[in-house]
Design an enzyme around this catalytic site. Structure first.
Site, short mmCIF file in Angstrom:
data_model
loop_
_atom_site.label_atom_id
_atom_site.label_comp_id
_atom_site.label_asym_id
_atom_site.label_seq_id
_atom_site.Cartn_x
_atom_site.Cartn_y
_atom_site.Cartn_z
N LYS A 83 -7.00 3.45 -3.16
CA LYS A 83 -7.20 3.39 -2.33
C LYS A 83 -8.01 4.98 -1.35
O LYS A 83 -6.57 5.54 -2.13
CB LYS A 83 -6.48 2.22 -1.54
CG LYS A 83 -6.21 2.32 0.36
CD LYS A 83 -5.07 1.82 0.77
CE LYS A 83 -5.67 2.29 2.32
NZ LYS A 83 -4.06 1.00 2.82
N ASP A 90 0.68 -1.11 -0.01
CA ASP A 90 0.03 -0.01 0.10
C ASP A 90 1.07 1.27 0.11
O ASP A 90 1.49 1.50 0.96
CB ASP A 90 -0.92 -0.03 1.76
CG ASP A 90 -2.18 -1.21 1.21
OD1 ASP A 90 -1.94 -1.90 0.60
OD2 ASP A 90 -3.63 -1.12 2.13
N LYS A 116 -10.04 0.78 -2.39
CA LYS A 116 -10.21 -0.02 -0.99
C LYS A 116 -10.41 1.50 -0.35
O LYS A 116 -9.76 2.44 -0.35
CB LYS A 116 -8.72 -0.75 -0.74
CG LYS A 116 -9.07 -0.83 0.53
CD LYS A 116 -7.23 -1.30 0.68
CE LYS A 116 -6.75 -0.74 2.43
NZ LYS A 116 -6.27 -1.63 2.91
#
Lengths: 482, 286, 315
Positions: free
Chosen positions: C215, C152, C251
């Site tokens: 995300k 991430d 996400k």
């Protein structure tokens, strides 16, 4: 990239709103002088358009009933209502607003059952807007001198009001709230197919201790309406409905002292420029034509999309339409409910068939429609030209006609090329283009980068054959003052 | 069997939605109309005034950002709750000011109706004072009122109707305020604060100080984070002039002393004095 | 698709070209987007649909701990919770992943061995992203070598807001390369980008640079994930697949604490991107406290009585 295995589909389980909150009586009389009285003549049935079950037997007011109601309204006007201070009138309206808020669920469910519109809309749009409308006009009652219609404006007297079936309670609020705030009394006729929430509203008037005769509700059909409009002791006629009936009313009152406001049909253009916020425009198109099954006089029934993005917009529109959920109006996930009546369904079918016959291309997403009740799938017609009847006549159903344009001037020309002039939509990220387009449109309400917004503070009404007079806002007072 | 002993209420300040005592720890004696002891009221200090301004400033974005409809509903709710407690207010007015029962009833009724009156103004003042301006050019031009910000108010005598008459117009339009209650009769103003605190009015929109006008008002008048000053309740002409001079430093909007007949229709400038007009231009073109 | 691929390649040929492309995307009207998100939030998900949604949501959770106070012990208990969220119920599915800082990857990996639960590591000078590129790449390599299945990363919001889109793009490309086989999630920190137009541009930028997932947030800045921001990102992945055939995951992370909220997100996935995204492979929740609320709702559905925090494990 590899596609992963698909999950089971996310099927929404039925989420029906309970009907138990409403208590529909087997039969209803007329509400005259603060009480329910039996009709002296015929009666008719109101049915649920989603199931065709008979909901109740409704009295049909005849000319003598109308006369009684007008007399009661006149009495209440002379003896009580016109003499009362604005502040006290206002407090009655505040009470009504609060009782509607308190009984919101009951109104929402009843409206959905009687009209066929989704509970989502009655709950989130119709009923809150009704309460807001009473709240707004309650506040005007003691401030009429500030409204710009003279220092000490006076009421007109008895108002005869006839409303349609598409927003039964909301149209009642639009009629009754300003009339009462200004000191008038009313005789109101709800539509033949949707009388129940107006009758429940009569109960609200009782709970609010509204003086008898200030509000009278007469159920019935065309004849009852005609009797109200033509009654010699009615000072003001307010009508919302079709242009044909509006025209007849305008003729009927010609030469009399009666004041008139008319809110009639429309064939609104929803103009999408090539620099529009496309995803929101698609929402606006969907909301514009499929809100309330398209039973909306200001519906954006003509989509005018700039040719350069027509393909993209249509692809997105079709994909979006596939997610619309048609079915049980009481299911909280229903987006499109039932068509209000067999008669209206027949009209929508007829015009749609004419659309096909005239060469337009018809498209609707696959949807399973219930076997009983009146249903029509959300539908679009592409390849429509200005000459087609589906581009000119009000269908009053979930049917969109799609046309294209090349330049802003062409868009405006096409948008204005209709006898109607109620509303219009503009979609572009360019502010000056919004304001230029709005300045050119011959329509009473212009929505920019949104559609079908209603607020008690905002005036609503049409140009040309969409009627005259405004409802809502400070402007809405003018129709009830002299 | 002996008579039951009353449980007496402590009267405190109303700041940021809470009811604190004065940070100074001071109080002053409040007597009833016959000179008998009623209660010790909090005597607010300059620091309480400072805290109150901070609370009003903090509440301003939220309150002014609410829809006018929502503000109207809240002001109407104050009226509803006040009506439900009218017996208490009538009793308090009779004992503190020595008015007759009929007079007390009239004052309470007028205070409730005044709140209802202003509740209705919330979403109408813009329609009366604003509008489209037909400028000579291809422009859309539109004016609308906006609240000035934090307004300091010196309430007139009449702890209920007086306070309502000066506070309601200020907050209805979206301002927040710090109000100094009537100095000799502050108790009912604090009871009114209890009504406001239970009427969906966000904390900090109205802050009520009790104490000496001569002591607190100069701090509010000179406070640079205060945008308006309503001197309605200032009875000393010299003090009023000094306060107005002080307010000039950051050009506060000042409403000079003077009180209309509170039972008559209020003048519009109770609202417009603390409103700015914003005019927006935008071209119209292809 | 070839012409599309080449036109997208042209868009990244220079800073100017990339700016033209990103600013040529259709605008987002804030009011309309928020109304759409709110309207989807009114969907009523009941009974069987709710049970389906809750289990799906559990399977989509990236169970996260990103604190300065993290220890191997804390990470091990989190891993245990991820594998067996409800120790009393064998039918309860595991979460998708555990999300930790790079130095905790080895611990997490060991604890999760053989469970099928992935290890995600926040890298690239998380959460601010304020470090030189070689340090960000070293951070990434460190996590990958320790066994991270997913990386991430955070974008350089400073560069993005200054209009240096190509810098942002190239950095994502470099981190994707350093991530090797690990899936790359690209965090925008939408609370700092502020406008939906920026969120849409960042989405396209990241997808063009090869992100597997986009995300919303680090969870360290408010506001974190919101329904409208996620709506914009779901529209972007939908449109990107339409154009390129490539599917990218989404996400939302931070601030999603209740089952009711999670279900609103799933409704949005279903109706905006479509059911192809209703899978942990394509949609995740970055969350910690959400899991326990999902478990309590799950138990409510089974027993008919509301559960309380004493009846779920606090790890």
């Amino acid at each position: 990239m590899t596609m992963a295995k698909k999950s089971t589909a996310f099927e929404y389980a039925p989420a029906p709103e309970s009907r138990s909150i409403v208590d529909i009586k087997p039969s209803y009389g007329l509400f005259i002088d603060g009480e329910f009285v039996d009709g002296r003549g015929k009666s008719f049935k109101t049915i649920s358009p989603s199931t065709e079950e008979v909901l109740a037997e409704i009295a049909e007011g005849d000319a003598a009933d109308v006369d009684l109601a007008v007399k009661a309204a006149r009495r209440a006007y002379t003896r009580v209502w016109s003499k009362m201070s604005g502040a006290e009138r206002g407090k009655y309206l505040f009470r009504i607003a609060r009782i509607i808020q308190e009984r919101a669920r009951e109104f929402a469910v009843l409206e959905s059952i009687d009209n066929g519109k989704p509970i989502k809309e009655t709950r989130d749009v119709d009923v809150p807007t009704v309460a807001a409308h009473f709240f707004y006009y309650a506040g005007w009652a003691d401030k009429l001198g500030y409204a710009g219609y003279g220092e000490d404006p006076q009421p007109l007297g008895v108002a005869g009001q006839v409303i349609p079936w598409n927003f039964p309670l909301l149209m009642l609020a639009w009629k009754i709230a300003p009339a009462l705030a200004c000191g008038n009394t009313v005789v109101l006729k709800p539509a033949e197919t949707t009388p129940l929430t107006a009758l429940l509203f009569a109960e609200v008037c009782q709970q609010a201790d509204l003086p008898p005769g200030v509000v009278n509700i007469l159920t019935g059909a065309g004849e009852t309406g005609r009797a109200i409009v033509s009654h010699p002791d009615v000072n003001k006629v307010a009508f919302t409905g079709s242009t044909d009936v509006g025209r007849a009313i305008a003729k009927a009152v010609a030469g009399s002292d009666k004041r008139v406001t008319l809110e009639l049909g429309g064939k609104a253009a929803n103009i999408v420029y090539d620099d529009a916020p496309v995803d929101q425009a698609v929402e606006g198109i969907v909301n514009g034509i499929f809100f309330n099954q398209g039973h909306v006089c200001c519906a954006g029934s003509r989509l005018l999309v700039q040719e350069s993005i027509a393909e993209e917009v249509l692809a997105k529109l079709k994909r979006r339409m596939k997610t619309l959920r048609v079915g049980d109006p009481l299911d909280k996930n229903t987006d499109i409910g039932a068509i209000n009546s067999a008669e209206q369904l027949a009209k929508i079918r007829e015009l749609s068939e004419i659309g096909e016959a005239e060469g337009a291309e018809r498209w609707a997403p696959k949807c399973d429609l219930p076997s009983t009740g009146f249903w029509f799938p959300p539908t679009i017609f592409t390849g429509v030209s200005q000459a087609h009847r589906i581009a000119r006549e009000e269908i009053f159903g979930p049917v969109l006609s799609v046309l294209t344009f090349r330049t802003p001037k062409e868009a405006v020309e096409k948008a204005n090329n209709t006898p109607f002039g109620l509303s219009a939509g503009i979609w572009t990220e360019k502010g000056s283009l919004i304001l230029w387009t709005a300045s050119q449109l011959r329509a009473g309400v212009v929505w920019s980068n949104t559609f079908n917004r209603f607020d008690p503070a905002s005036p609503f009404g049409g140009y040309k054959e969409s009627g005259y007079g405004r409802e809502g806002g400070r402007h809405g007072l003018e129709a009830y003052l002299r | 069997m002996s008579a039951r002993l009353d449980v007496k209420k402590t009267y405190k300040l109303y700041i940021g939605g809470d009811f604190p005592r004065s940070e100074s720890g001071r109080s002053y004696v409040v007597n009833d109309a016959k000179g008998r002891f009623l209660a010790n009221a909090s005597q607010a200090s300059r620091k309480d005034a400072r805290d109150a301004v901070r609370a009003a400033r903090t509440a301003f974005p939220g309150w002014s950002g609410k829809t006018a409809y929502n503000r109207g509903q809240v002001v109407y709710r104050i009226a509803e709750v006040l009506e439900s407690r009218r017996d208490q207010f009538e009793a308090e007015l009779r004992s503190s000011e020595g008015v007759t029962a009929a007079k007390a009833r009239d004052f309470v009724s007028a205070a409730i109706d005044r709140l209802v009156f202003y509740a209705g103004w919330a979403d109408k003042i813009a329609q009366v004072t604003g509008g489209a301006n037909p400028v000579a050019g291809p422009y859309f031009n539109h004016s609308a009122p906006e609240p000035s910000g934090v307004v300091a108010v010196v309430a007139p005598k009449g702890p209920l109707l007086g306070l309502v008459s000066v506070v309601a117009p200020v907050i209805t339009t979206g301002n927040t305020c710090v109000v100094i209650a009537s100095e000799p009769h502050p108790l009912t103003s604090i009871t009114l604060a209890e009504v406001m605190a239970t009427s969906d009015l966000p904390g900090g929109v109205v802050n009520v100080l009790t104490g000496s006008v001569a002591e607190i008002a100069p701090w509010l008048a000179s406070h640079l984070d205060v945008n308006g000053l309503d001197l309605t309740g200032v009875t000393d002409a010299d003090l009023a002039r000094t306060l107005e001079e002080s307010a000039a430093e950051n050009l506060k909007r000042v409403r000079r002393p003077g009180l209309e007949d509170l039972l008559a229709a209020p003048p519009l400038d109770r609202m417009t004095k603390f409103l700015e007009t914003k005019t927006v231009w935008h071209p119209m073109g292809l | 698709m070839n012409s599309t691929a080449s036109s997208l390649a042209e868009a990244t040929a220079s800073d100017a070209a990339l700016r033209r492309f990103l600013h040529g995307l259709p605008g987002v009207d804030q009011v309309g987007a928020e109304q759409r998100a709110a309207a989807l939030g009114t969907r009523s998900i009941k009974t069987t649909a709710k049970a389906f949604a809750i289990d799906l949501a559990i399977r989509m959770v990236d169970l996260t701990t990103l604190e300065g106070s993290d220890t191997p012990g804390k990470v091990r208990t989190l891993a245990a919770k991820a594998m067996r969220p409800d120790p009393t119920d064998a039918t309860c599915p595991p979460t998708a992943a555990v999300c930790v800082y790079p130095d905790m990857v080895a611990t997490a990996k060991k604890a999760l061995k053989g469970s099928g639960v992935n290890v995600a590591a926040v890298a690239t000078a998380f959460p601010s992203g304020r470090a030189a590129l070689d340090i960000k790449l070293a951070d990434t390599t460190d996590a990958v070598e320790a066994g991270a299945d997913e990386i991430d990363m955070v974008i350089d919001r400073g560069a993005f807001l200054a209009g240096r889109y190509l810098d942002v793009y190239e950095e994502i490309v470099a981190v994707r390369e350093a991530s090797k086989k690990a899936h790359l999630k690209v965090i925008f920190e939408t609370g700092e980008l502020q406008t939906y137009d920026n969120v849409r541009r960042a989405s396209w930028l990241a997808m063009m640079a090869g992100a597997h997932f986009i995300k919303t947030s680090t969870g360290k800045v408010q506001p974190a994930a919101t329904l409208p921001v996620t709506l914009i990102m779901l529209e972007a992945v939908r449109d990107f697949r339409e154009l390129t055939g490539q599917q990218v995951g989404v996400k939302p992370a931070g601030g999603i604490r209740h089952s009711k909220d999670a279900i609103k997100y799933l409704v949005m996935v279903n109706e905006i991107a479509g059911e192809d995204w209703l899978d942990p492979h394509w949609f995740r929740f970055g969350a910690s406290t959400l899991l326990n609320d999902l478990l309590m709702q799950r138990s409510k559905l089974k027993t008919g009585a509301y559960s309380g925090p004493d009846y779920v494990t606090l790890d």
